[in-house]
Write a protein that holds these residues in place. Structure first.
Motif, PDB file in Angstrom:
ATOM      1  N   UNK A 138       0.747  -1.297   0.056  1.00  0.00           N
ATOM      2  CA  UNK A 138      -0.020  -0.045  -0.012  1.00  0.00           C
ATOM      3  C   UNK A 138       0.741   1.397  -0.141  1.00  0.00           C
ATOM      4  N   UNK A 139       1.911   1.146   0.767  1.00  0.00           N
ATOM      5  CA  UNK A 139       2.726   2.408   0.712  1.00  0.00           C
ATOM      6  C   UNK A 139       3.734   2.749  -0.589  1.00  0.00           C
ATOM      7  N   UNK A 140       3.999   1.487  -1.272  1.00  0.00           N
ATOM      8  CA  UNK A 140       4.570   1.597  -2.498  1.00  0.00           C
ATOM      9  C   UNK A 140       3.510   2.453  -3.505  1.00  0.00           C
ATOM     10  N   UNK A 141       2.196   1.663  -3.635  1.00  0.00           N
ATOM     11  CA  UNK A 141       1.185   2.228  -4.531  1.00  0.00           C
ATOM     12  C   UNK A 141       1.085   3.844  -4.161  1.00  0.00           C
ATOM     13  N   UNK A 142       1.113   4.282  -2.903  1.00  0.00           N
ATOM     14  CA  UNK A 142       0.644   5.500  -2.365  1.00  0.00           C
ATOM     15  C   UNK A 142       2.066   6.431  -3.317  1.00  0.00           C
ATOM     16  N   UNK A 143       3.335   5.972  -2.816  1.00  0.00           N
ATOM     17  CA  UNK A 143       4.376   6.657  -3.169  1.00  0.00           C
ATOM     18  C   UNK A 143       4.392   7.057  -4.817  1.00  0.00           C
ATOM     19  N   UNK A 144       4.099   5.977  -5.649  1.00  0.00           N
ATOM     20  CA  UNK A 144       4.029   6.000  -6.841  1.00  0.00           C
ATOM     21  C   UNK A 144       2.977   6.908  -7.470  1.00  0.00           C
ATOM     22  N   UNK A 145       1.847   6.923  -6.866  1.00  0.00           N
ATOM     23  CA  UNK A 145       0.883   7.723  -7.363  1.00  0.00           C
ATOM     24  C   UNK A 145       1.161   9.234  -7.011  1.00  0.00           C
TER      25      UNK A 145
END
Length: 501
Positions: A146-153
């Motif tokens: 979830x943190x990786x998805x948020x950072x990329x977004x």
């Protein structure tokens, strides 16, 4: 009881019934101070925020601060002596009987146009102070995902919204019964938050906290701004997650701030790292802000139930009706039973930092802490994981732990939290978490942590400082970042109460 009339003194008596005074600065032994018409020679050095005896106390005598007992003297105490944990012991022991004896305090009216903020109006009638995309994992196994998805977004979308946030946690599996239910309730409540313009619920697939069951907890209207993803059933969870967030961002980017009054604000009330000044400056100041919001038709939310022990009668007397009173009694005694069932005394508080700051017993801490609730009537009592049901002052079930209780406030629907502190903390929550320093020293030492210096109460008085605080609240509610947001201190913590498989 928090108004200080003579701020030039070295120490102050808060209530005329008190037999102790609070040192406004460090006072050396031998100095003569004048307090409440008495000239007292200090027998001991007294640190800032600590207490000195105004009269002689015998063993067993009640020690009074705020006009209420904060414990009993364990030995003889002479006028001018230091009053603290070496010579005072708590009076708390266990569950107590309570009687409904209602007292209501009229709140001063608030001018409708005096304090306003620009917020995001939601379909359910609530108003957010932020327009963010929240990625909420069902289980700890996909927390880092979830943190990786948020950072990329955030890299892709820049300032299209107020940011994409991920709220990782270690729970959602190896839990049973009420413990698992508490995790699911908190996550489902967060998914309905007004500050979330869109939500991605990210599951793994094999966890106890099944994604399909979690969705069933969320009312249908909120699902229009929600996407779901089960990582084990996806060939490319990062790619599919990115597509889901992109769609949510596109939807939320059309939202615009509109000006609203304090009636639209949902204010969380919290303290942490308290000291002897907490009940003198920051907590009464937060109480004034809470009363202004409630008087305008808005909402205030008070929690940390173990930190009302010893002061609970002040809140119970303000219950709007007998049913609310009994709900509050059940909550308080239930929390005491929770402590006792684990073989722990209910008075296992204050913390070492609280003691160093001058707080002696839990009663003293609680009498300061409940001032955050101002004088408004208590209109509702919520259990852990429940969401706000009505405007006014609500009491919420949660422990004193800072991370757990700020998360519970956010899950209940608080859109901005006021957090008083005498020792300081960088901790934040999913919503703007404004830190109020109880004293000038902390505000000067930790400007990266502190949003407002409540020590100004001693300089400018409570009324003027409350007006300045309300101005600052409206600025932050309108989008100015709180210090926790500047430093990306925005985490959640879930109350773990059961066995782990």
């Amino acid at each position: 009881m928090s108004v200080i009339d003579q701020i030039d003194l070295a120490a102050v008596q808060i209530d005329e019934r008190d037999n102790v005074a609070i040192a406004l600065r460090a006072i050396p032994a031998g100095e003569v101070v004048e307090v409440a018409g008495r000239r007292i020679t200090l027998r001991d050095p007294i640190e800032q925020g600590h207490k000195l005896a105004l009269v002689a106390l015998a063993p067993g005598d009640q020690v009074l601060r705020y006009g209420w007992p904060i414990g009993s003297a364990t030995q003889g105490i002479e006028p001018g002596a230091h009053v603290h944990s070496h010579n005072v012991h708590t009076n708390l022991s266990g569950e107590e009987p309570y009687r409904y004896d209602p007292v209501q305090f009229p709140l001063p009216p608030v001018a409708e146009d005096r304090w306003r903020f620009a917020g995001y109006q939601r379909a359910d009638g609530s108003v957010g102070t932020r327009n963010q995309i929240w990625v909420i994992p069902t289980v700890g196994c996909v927390g880092r995902t979830s943190q990786r998805l948020a950072a990329e977004a955030n890299r892709r979308h820049g300032n299209s919204t107020d940011g994409v946030l991920a709220f990782a946690h270690p729970f959602g599996c190896s839990q049973l019964g009420d413990d698992l239910d508490g995790t699911a309730r908190i996550l489902a409540a967060l998914a309905c938050h007004p500050n979330a313009g869109g939500v991605l619920l990210l599951g793994l697939g094999c966890e106890e906290n099944q994604l399909s069951a979690l969705i069933e907890r969320i009312p249908e209207p909120y699902r229009a701004r929600m996407r779901t993803l089960g990582a084990q059933f996806s060939l490319d969870e990062m790619g599919e997650g990115a597509e889901a967030i992109d769609a949510l961002v596109e939807q939320a980017a059309a939202d615009r701030r509109t000006e609203v009054g304090l009636s639209a604000l949902r204010l969380g009330l919290k303290c942490g790292g308290s000291d002897g000044f907490s009940g003198l400056t920051a907590n009464p100041l937060i109480g004034r802000a809470a009363d202004a919001v409630v008087s305008a038709g808005g909402t205030a939310l008070l929690t940390e139930i173990p930190e009302v022990f010893g002061a609970e009668r002040l809140l119970m007397a303000r219950a709007r009706d007998e049913a609310t009173f009994h709900s509050l009694v059940e909550l308080v005694n239930g929390f005491k039973a929770y402590f006792l069932s684990h073989g722990e005394p209910i008075s296992e508080n204050p913390s070492p930092g609280n003691v160093a700051g001058g707080i002696t017993t839990l009663e003293e801490k609680s009498l300061g802490a409940v001032q955050k609730g101002g004088r408004a009537a208590v209109v509702d009592v919520l259990r852990y994981g429940e969401r706000l049901r009505r405007t006014g002052l609500t009491i919420l079930e949660a422990p004193g732990n800072d991370a757990v209780s700020t998360t519970a406030l956010a899950a209940a629907g608080a859109t901005l939290t006021l957090f008083s502190t005498g020792r300081g903390t960088p901790l934040g929550s999913p919503v703007p978490t404004m830190k109020l320093a109880t004293n000038h020293g902390l505000a000067a030492r930790k400007p990266d942590w502190i949003d407002f210096d409540a020590g100004s109460v001693l300089d400018d008085g409570l009324d003027a400082t409350a007006e300045a605080l309300l101005d600052r609240i409206c600025a932050v509610a309108s989008g100015e970042p709180a210090r926790n947001e500047v430093h990306e201190e925005r985490d959640i913590a879930i109350w773990k109460r059961g066995v782990t498989l």
